[in-house]
Motif scaffolding. Sequence first.
Motif, PDB file in Angstrom:
ATOM      1  N   VAL A  94      45.901  53.098 -49.026  1.00 28.26           N
ATOM      2  CA  VAL A  94      45.692  53.635 -50.379  1.00 28.26           C
ATOM      3  C   VAL A  94      45.294  55.109 -50.288  1.00 28.26           C
ATOM      4  CG1 VAL A  94      44.222  53.468 -52.439  1.00 28.26           C
ATOM      5  CG2 VAL A  94      45.118  51.381 -51.366  1.00 28.26           C
ATOM      6  N   PHE A  95      44.418  55.438 -49.352  1.00 24.71           N
ATOM      7  CA  PHE A  95      43.970  56.832 -49.233  1.00 24.71           C
ATOM      8  C   PHE A  95      45.091  57.734 -48.707  1.00 24.71           C
ATOM      9  CE2 PHE A  95      39.868  54.444 -48.604  1.00 24.71           C
ATOM     10  CZ  PHE A  95      39.492  54.582 -49.922  1.00 24.71           C
ATOM     11  N   LYS A  96      45.940  57.158 -47.863  1.00 23.44           N
ATOM     12  CA  LYS A  96      47.094  57.942 -47.384  1.00 23.44           C
ATOM     13  C   LYS A  96      48.038  58.231 -48.552  1.00 23.44           C
ATOM     14  CE  LYS A  96      46.759  56.633 -42.604  1.00 23.44           C
ATOM     15  NZ  LYS A  96      46.904  55.571 -41.650  1.00 23.44           N
ATOM     16  N   ASP A  97      48.198  57.253 -49.437  1.00 20.97           N
ATOM     17  CA  ASP A  97      49.024  57.479 -50.636  1.00 20.97           C
ATOM     18  C   ASP A  97      48.371  58.539 -51.530  1.00 20.97           C
ATOM     19  OD1 ASP A  97      50.897  55.630 -49.813  1.00 20.97           O
ATOM     20  OD2 ASP A  97      50.055  53.985 -50.986  1.00 20.97           O
ATOM     21  N   ARG A 107      35.470  56.999 -44.042  1.00 18.85           N
ATOM     22  CA  ARG A 107      36.340  57.089 -42.851  1.00 18.85           C
ATOM     23  C   ARG A 107      37.819  57.026 -43.249  1.00 18.85           C
ATOM     24  NH1 ARG A 107      31.932  54.359 -40.838  1.00 18.85           N
ATOM     25  NH2 ARG A 107      32.749  52.271 -41.187  1.00 18.85           N
ATOM     26  N   GLY A 108      38.148  56.193 -44.229  1.00 23.18           N
ATOM     27  CA  GLY A 108      39.538  56.086 -44.693  1.00 23.18           C
ATOM     28  C   GLY A 108      40.034  57.403 -45.270  1.00 23.18           C
ATOM     29  N   LEU A 109      39.170  58.063 -46.032  1.00 25.27           N
ATOM     30  CA  LEU A 109      39.541  59.357 -46.630  1.00 25.27           C
ATOM     31  C   LEU A 109      39.706  60.416 -45.547  1.00 25.27           C
ATOM     32  CD1 LEU A 109      37.120  59.170 -49.689  1.00 25.27           C
ATOM     33  CD2 LEU A 109      39.608  59.415 -49.875  1.00 25.27           C
ATOM     34  N   LEU A 110      38.806  60.412 -44.573  1.00 23.05           N
ATOM     35  CA  LEU A 110      38.903  61.380 -43.465  1.00 23.05           C
ATOM     36  C   LEU A 110      40.186  61.154 -42.679  1.00 23.05           C
ATOM     37  CD1 LEU A 110      35.206  61.361 -42.156  1.00 23.05           C
ATOM     38  CD2 LEU A 110      36.424  63.352 -43.090  1.00 23.05           C
ATOM     39  N   PHE A 154      41.716  64.150 -45.701  1.00 25.43           N
ATOM     40  CA  PHE A 154      40.816  64.857 -46.623  1.00 25.43           C
ATOM     41  C   PHE A 154      39.574  65.348 -45.879  1.00 25.43           C
ATOM     42  CE2 PHE A 154      43.002  61.802 -49.431  1.00 25.43           C
ATOM     43  CZ  PHE A 154      43.348  62.621 -50.498  1.00 25.43           C
ATOM     44  N   THR A 155      38.943  66.407 -46.399  1.00 25.91           N
ATOM     45  CA  THR A 155      37.573  66.707 -45.996  1.00 25.91           C
ATOM     46  C   THR A 155      36.686  65.957 -46.993  1.00 25.91           C
ATOM     47  OG1 THR A 155      37.540  68.676 -47.367  1.00 25.91           O
ATOM     48  CG2 THR A 155      38.083  68.999 -45.066  1.00 25.91           C
ATOM     49  N   VAL A 156      35.560  65.454 -46.525  1.00 23.63           N
ATOM     50  CA  VAL A 156      34.756  64.565 -47.376  1.00 23.63           C
ATOM     51  C   VAL A 156      33.311  65.034 -47.457  1.00 23.63           C
ATOM     52  CG1 VAL A 156      34.031  62.179 -47.763  1.00 23.63           C
ATOM     53  CG2 VAL A 156      36.247  62.623 -46.708  1.00 23.63           C
ATOM     54  N   GLU A 157      32.796  65.083 -48.680  1.00 18.90           N
ATOM     55  CA  GLU A 157      31.380  65.423 -48.905  1.00 18.90           C
ATOM     56  C   GLU A 157      30.657  64.192 -49.438  1.00 18.90           C
ATOM     57  OE1 GLU A 157      31.026  69.305 -51.367  1.00 18.90           O
ATOM     58  OE2 GLU A 157      33.054  68.539 -51.617  1.00 18.90           O
ATOM     59  N   ALA A 175      36.221  63.951 -51.979  1.00 18.60           N
ATOM     60  CA  ALA A 175      37.153  64.325 -50.912  1.00 18.60           C
ATOM     61  C   ALA A 175      38.059  65.439 -51.424  1.00 18.60           C
ATOM     62  CB  ALA A 175      37.993  63.114 -50.520  1.00 18.60           C
ATOM     63  N   THR A 176      38.394  66.371 -50.542  1.00 25.42           N
ATOM     64  CA  THR A 176      39.256  67.495 -50.939  1.00 25.42           C
ATOM     65  C   THR A 176      40.427  67.595 -49.969  1.00 25.42           C
ATOM     66  OG1 THR A 176      37.285  68.656 -51.715  1.00 25.42           O
ATOM     67  CG2 THR A 176      39.262  69.986 -51.444  1.00 25.42           C
ATOM     68  N   LYS A 177      41.599  67.785 -50.521  1.00 28.17           N
ATOM     69  CA  LYS A 177      42.784  67.983 -49.677  1.00 28.17           C
ATOM     70  C   LYS A 177      42.810  69.441 -49.219  1.00 28.17           C
ATOM     71  CE  LYS A 177      47.815  67.426 -49.629  1.00 28.17           C
ATOM     72  NZ  LYS A 177      48.931  66.641 -50.184  1.00 28.17           N
ATOM     73  N   PRO A 178      42.907  69.677 -47.919  1.00 29.75           N
ATOM     74  CA  PRO A 178      42.891  71.067 -47.439  1.00 29.75           C
ATOM     75  C   PRO A 178      44.068  71.868 -47.974  1.00 29.75           C
ATOM     76  CG  PRO A 178      42.636  69.520 -45.625  1.00 29.75           C
ATOM     77  CD  PRO A 178      43.022  68.715 -46.828  1.00 29.75           C
ATOM     78  N   LEU A 179      43.832  73.172 -48.099  1.00 30.29           N
ATOM     79  CA  LEU A 179      44.877  74.068 -48.604  1.00 30.29           C
ATOM     80  C   LEU A 179      46.021  74.225 -47.610  1.00 30.29           C
ATOM     81  CD1 LEU A 179      45.763  76.093 -50.780  1.00 30.29           C
ATOM     82  CD2 LEU A 179      44.365  77.816 -49.655  1.00 30.29           C
ATOM     83  N   GLN A 180      45.667  74.290 -46.312  1.00 31.85           N
ATOM     84  CA  GLN A 180      46.695  74.625 -45.316  1.00 31.85           C
ATOM     85  C   GLN A 180      47.720  73.514 -45.100  1.00 31.85           C
ATOM     86  OE1 GLN A 180      43.494  74.332 -44.763  1.00 31.85           O
ATOM     87  NE2 GLN A 180      42.990  73.369 -42.837  1.00 31.85           N
ATOM     88  N   ASN A 181      47.371  72.251 -45.407  1.00 36.75           N
ATOM     89  CA  ASN A 181      48.293  71.158 -45.156  1.00 36.75           C
ATOM     90  C   ASN A 181      49.243  70.968 -46.316  1.00 36.75           C
ATOM     91  OD1 ASN A 181      47.189  70.684 -42.749  1.00 36.75           O
ATOM     92  ND2 ASN A 181      45.955  68.944 -43.388  1.00 36.75           N
TER      93      ASN A 181
END
Length: 233
Positions: free
Chosen positions: A175-178, A200-203, A207-210, A224-230
């Motif tokens: 689900v987190f990969k989707d 852990r699933g989000l990482l 994602f970066t996770v706070e 969780a935030t999706k990095p800009l570079q990816n």
Amino acid sequence: MQIQATKDGSHTLFNATLNETYHSKFGAIEESKYVFLEQGLRAFISKKVNTQQEPITVFEIGYGTGLNALLFANFATENKVQIQYTGIDILPLSKALMEQLNYVQLLPAISKKHFEQLNEAAWDEHTQINDCFEINKFHTDLHQFDYTQYIQTFDLILMDAFAPDKQPDMWQNKVFKDFYLLCKPEAIVVTYTSKGTVKRGLLEAGFTVEKLPGPPMKRHMLRATKPLQNETI
Ligand SMILES: C[S@@+](CC[C@H](N)C(=O)[O-])C[C@H]1O[C@@H](n2cnc3c(N)ncnc32)[C@H](O)[C@@H]1O
């Protein structure tokens, strides 16, 4: 489905099959405002420089009572921010049940009109609520949702499924990969839980996770935030 009052006076629903409520017992409105509006929408707006004034695209898993959609519609209208909201739910609630909820009595006056419009909005159709807010409610199972049409579509994902120990299938790594595929670069995923397996699933998905302070009486929540570079997927 039984209506219950939470600590801030706002209603939630009790799902007897899962022995679980739709919101925190310590305050449904307080939880939704804090987790999804403050740590989700406002955080996204304050981090992102939206030079093109593009609409903010939001995806909610577990539309339920529509409380989050209502708060977002109010925010969009009051702040003149464009929001395109997509919510999914496997079990839409009846209008008769929705009308018994007390959210409009506890929120600003504009809520009454918005709540009625949201409840009237047909499932699986697009509805323009006003100049600032539009919604698509999909009556579907998360596991059947056709992601392929929504790759890199969303700025913000509100993960409001029942708790991981009640509905573990909703919190699988797949689900987190989707979610990662659905997110634009710099998009945010917020959820009320801080469970280790979720973090852990989000990482693992990229994602970066706070871990943030939680809403009243809850220690933590996750953003969780999706990095800009990816940008490539
Ligand atoms: C915690 S409640 C959502 C609360 C909601 N955001 C609100 O403010 O009322 C979880 C929701 O997830 C929905 N749900 C459960 N399993 C689902 C699935 N497989 N796919 C989509 N929605 C699902 C339930 O019907 C329920 O409305």
